[in-house]
Design a protein around this motif. Structure first.
Motif, PDB file in Angstrom:
ATOM      1  N   UNK A 162       0.829  -1.206   0.000  1.00  0.00           N
ATOM      2  CA  UNK A 162       0.000   0.000   0.000  1.00  0.00           C
ATOM      3  C   UNK A 162       0.863   1.255   0.000  1.00  0.00           C
ATOM      4  N   UNK A 163       0.441   2.228  -0.798  1.00  0.00           N
ATOM      5  CA  UNK A 163       1.065   3.548  -0.844  1.00  0.00           C
ATOM      6  C   UNK A 163      -0.046   4.561  -0.623  1.00  0.00           C
ATOM      7  N   UNK A 164       0.143   5.458   0.345  1.00  0.00           N
ATOM      8  CA  UNK A 164      -0.917   6.426   0.655  1.00  0.00           C
ATOM      9  C   UNK A 164      -0.310   7.761   1.037  1.00  0.00           C
ATOM     10  N   UNK A 165      -1.122   8.802   0.940  1.00  0.00           N
ATOM     11  CA  UNK A 165      -0.666  10.106   1.376  1.00  0.00           C
ATOM     12  C   UNK A 165      -0.321  10.106   2.850  1.00  0.00           C
ATOM     13  N   UNK A 166      -1.203   9.508   3.621  1.00  0.00           N
ATOM     14  CA  UNK A 166      -0.933   9.301   5.045  1.00  0.00           C
ATOM     15  C   UNK A 166      -1.557   7.991   5.459  1.00  0.00           C
ATOM     16  N   UNK A 167      -1.017   7.400   6.505  1.00  0.00           N
ATOM     17  CA  UNK A 167      -1.522   6.127   7.013  1.00  0.00           C
ATOM     18  C   UNK A 167      -1.648   6.240   8.516  1.00  0.00           C
ATOM     19  N   UNK A 168      -2.862   6.060   9.022  1.00  0.00           N
ATOM     20  CA  UNK A 168      -3.063   6.068  10.472  1.00  0.00           C
ATOM     21  C   UNK A 168      -3.439   4.685  10.996  1.00  0.00           C
ATOM     22  N   UNK A 173       3.674   2.364   2.840  1.00  0.00           N
ATOM     23  CA  UNK A 173       4.455   3.585   2.995  1.00  0.00           C
ATOM     24  C   UNK A 173       3.533   4.787   2.838  1.00  0.00           C
ATOM     25  N   UNK A 174       3.761   5.787   3.667  1.00  0.00           N
ATOM     26  CA  UNK A 174       3.044   7.055   3.591  1.00  0.00           C
ATOM     27  C   UNK A 174       3.934   8.091   2.926  1.00  0.00           C
ATOM     28  N   UNK A 175       3.349   8.946   2.100  1.00  0.00           N
ATOM     29  CA  UNK A 175       4.139  10.020   1.503  1.00  0.00           C
ATOM     30  C   UNK A 175       4.743  10.916   2.581  1.00  0.00           C
ATOM     31  N   UNK A 176       4.069  11.011   3.712  1.00  0.00           N
ATOM     32  CA  UNK A 176       4.597  11.838   4.792  1.00  0.00           C
ATOM     33  C   UNK A 176       5.896  11.291   5.348  1.00  0.00           C
ATOM     34  N   UNK A 177       6.184  10.001   5.030  1.00  0.00           N
ATOM     35  CA  UNK A 177       7.445   9.408   5.463  1.00  0.00           C
ATOM     36  C   UNK A 177       8.611   9.793   4.557  1.00  0.00           C
ATOM     37  N   UNK A 178       8.309  10.297   3.359  1.00  0.00           N
ATOM     38  CA  UNK A 178       9.384  10.528   2.391  1.00  0.00           C
ATOM     39  C   UNK A 178       9.507  11.987   1.948  1.00  0.00           C
ATOM     40  N   UNK A 179       8.600  12.848   2.394  1.00  0.00           N
ATOM     41  CA  UNK A 179       8.674  14.262   1.998  1.00  0.00           C
ATOM     42  C   UNK A 179       9.307  15.077   3.115  1.00  0.00           C
ATOM     43  N   UNK A 233       6.775   4.432  -3.801  1.00  0.00           N
ATOM     44  CA  UNK A 233       6.575   3.072  -4.308  1.00  0.00           C
ATOM     45  C   UNK A 233       7.910   2.361  -4.478  1.00  0.00           C
ATOM     46  N   UNK A 234       8.857   3.064  -5.058  1.00  0.00           N
ATOM     47  CA  UNK A 234      10.193   2.472  -5.227  1.00  0.00           C
ATOM     48  C   UNK A 234      10.805   2.115  -3.877  1.00  0.00           C
ATOM     49  N   UNK A 235      10.691   3.026  -2.922  1.00  0.00           N
ATOM     50  CA  UNK A 235      11.286   2.792  -1.615  1.00  0.00           C
ATOM     51  C   UNK A 235      10.670   1.588  -0.901  1.00  0.00           C
ATOM     52  N   UNK A 236       9.371   1.494  -0.941  1.00  0.00           N
ATOM     53  CA  UNK A 236       8.728   0.400  -0.208  1.00  0.00           C
ATOM     54  C   UNK A 236       8.998  -0.944  -0.870  1.00  0.00           C
ATOM     55  N   UNK A 237       9.090  -0.986  -2.195  1.00  0.00           N
ATOM     56  CA  UNK A 237       9.381  -2.246  -2.866  1.00  0.00           C
ATOM     57  C   UNK A 237      10.821  -2.686  -2.642  1.00  0.00           C
ATOM     58  N   UNK A 238      11.726  -1.744  -2.615  1.00  0.00           N
ATOM     59  CA  UNK A 238      13.118  -2.096  -2.360  1.00  0.00           C
ATOM     60  C   UNK A 238      13.311  -2.607  -0.949  1.00  0.00           C
ATOM     61  N   UNK A 239      12.455  -2.135  -0.017  1.00  0.00           N
ATOM     62  CA  UNK A 239      12.593  -2.572   1.372  1.00  0.00           C
ATOM     63  C   UNK A 239      11.735  -3.764   1.741  1.00  0.00           C
TER      64      UNK A 239
END
Length: 369
Positions: A317-323, A338-344, A362-368
């Motif tokens: 899952x990729x989202x703007x934010x995740x709670x 991964x949340x976009x708030x984790x990478x901005x 998306x790239x970051x979460x797939x690599x990890x």
């Protein structure tokens, strides 16, 4: 590797199709030989039509009556003999300034006109996504467009809008379009609110359409009168769970047609080709602007995840934010998120440059993963 990318919109920044494209960029950066299939999804609310068009449906347009009577151009979709109509395109809240006066007067007439367009095009199945509505008229406007005459005690048509139903004294269904008896009409309604009462559409939803306390009381009384007229004319009690969706829009259809209320995602997953895509993939990506507690109540991304989980397919899952917690995500088969708030660096960047950061996340979460 075969990958299905099936996000909903990132509200305010990316359509579902744009989000899918950005995720696809991230997938191919990690798996350049992947076979990627994008299937933008929706749950019957805003973005439903865009998802249908992205899936290959034909775009149709019509000039129809807007929520306050001014003509608007509305887009709808057709594929083979199935039409998809997003009522917000004709009768949506975005088409007016929400005030008490607008809440009382807003009509679904234009949505009924879009149904006529679909019937004229030969549709045998009509799917209605009803999120984002401006009206609280119990579907009376749409019924009027389809041939029902709603009359006052002098035999004259009542004014359009929810408040006009206060003056309704009788119904004349002799002009109802006979094609409605043959069409399979499916209404995407995820809320369970009834038409009337403290959990009904006027009490719960009309404030966001501009209604103040006085207007809410008027609309509640008017819809009660409408429900009584419908039951008197057809014998059908329309004050049922789900009838309060979209300002009570389903009510008139439940009385005068064979319309059914359906979970939005269930209706749209087959229409957009998601079901077929999930039979031939190794990984699913989904997401939306916010994965939160509301996402657990029938929202498209977690519904996608649950369907993939049941098929034994891992989900990212990729989202703007995740709670939601990792355990809550795991319930739906989401193995990484991964949340976009984790990478901005700044939260506003997630809105202003959403496509860039969705691809990057998306790239970051797939690599990890």
């Amino acid at each position: 590797m075969r990958v299905v990318i099936a996000p909903d919109k990132f509200k305010g920044s990316l359509s579902a199709a744009e989000a899918a494209a950005a995720m696809g960029e991230g997938v191919l950066a990690v798996y350049p030989d992947a076979d990627v299939t994008a299937v933008p999804v929706a749950d019957g609310g805003e973005g439903t039509l865009d998802a249908a068009l992205a899936a290959g449906a034909q775009s149709r347009t019509a000039r129809v009556t807007g929520p306050l009577g001014r003509e608007v151009t509305a887009v709808w979709a057709l594929t083979e003999d199935t039409a998809l109509i997003e009522t917000a395109r004709a009768s949506g809240l975005a088409l007016l300034d929400p005030t008490p006066e607008a809440a009382l007067a807003a009509t679904s007439y234009g949505s009924g006109q879009l149904i006529l367009e679909a019937l004229d095009a030969g549709a045998r199945t009509i799917i209605l996504g009803i999120g984002g509505s401006a009206m609280t008229d119990g579907g009376s406007g749409a019924m009027a467009a389809l041939g029902i005459r709603i009359l006052d005690d002098t035999g004259m048509p009542v004014p359009p809008g929810g408040a006009g139903l206060l003056r309704a004294a009788s119904l004349d269904a002799s002009g109802l379009d006979p094609r409605l008896a043959e069409v399979d009409l499916r209404i995407a309604a995820d809320v369970t609110n009834p038409l009337l009462g403290p959990e009904g559409t006027a009490a719960v939803f009309s404030a966001q359409k501009g209604a103040d306390a006085e207007a809410q009381a008027v609309l509640e009384e008017a819809l009660g009168n409408w429900a009584r007229l419908l039951q008197s004319a057809t014998g059908i009690d329309v004050d049922i769970p789900g009838a309060g969706a979209a300002g009570g829009f389903p009510a008139g259809f439940l009385a005068f047609t064979k319309a059914s209320l359906n979970p939005g995602f269930e209706l749209l997953s087959s229409f957009t080709g998601l079901d077929a895509a999930l039979t031939r993939c190794d990984l699913v990506l989904t997401g939306e602007g916010s994965l939160d507690a509301q996402s657990r109540y029938g929202k498209a991304p977690l519904a996608v995840a649950a369907r993939a989980r049941d098929a034994g397919i891992p989900v990212v899952a990729v989202a703007g934010r995740i709670t939601l917690t990792p355990d809550e995500l795991q319930e739906y088969g989401i193995v990484a998120a991964v949340s976009l708030l984790d990478v901005v660096q700044r939260p506003q960047d997630a809105m202003d440059q959403a496509a860039k950061y969705v691809a990057w996340a998306t790239r970051q979460v797939l690599e990890g993963a």
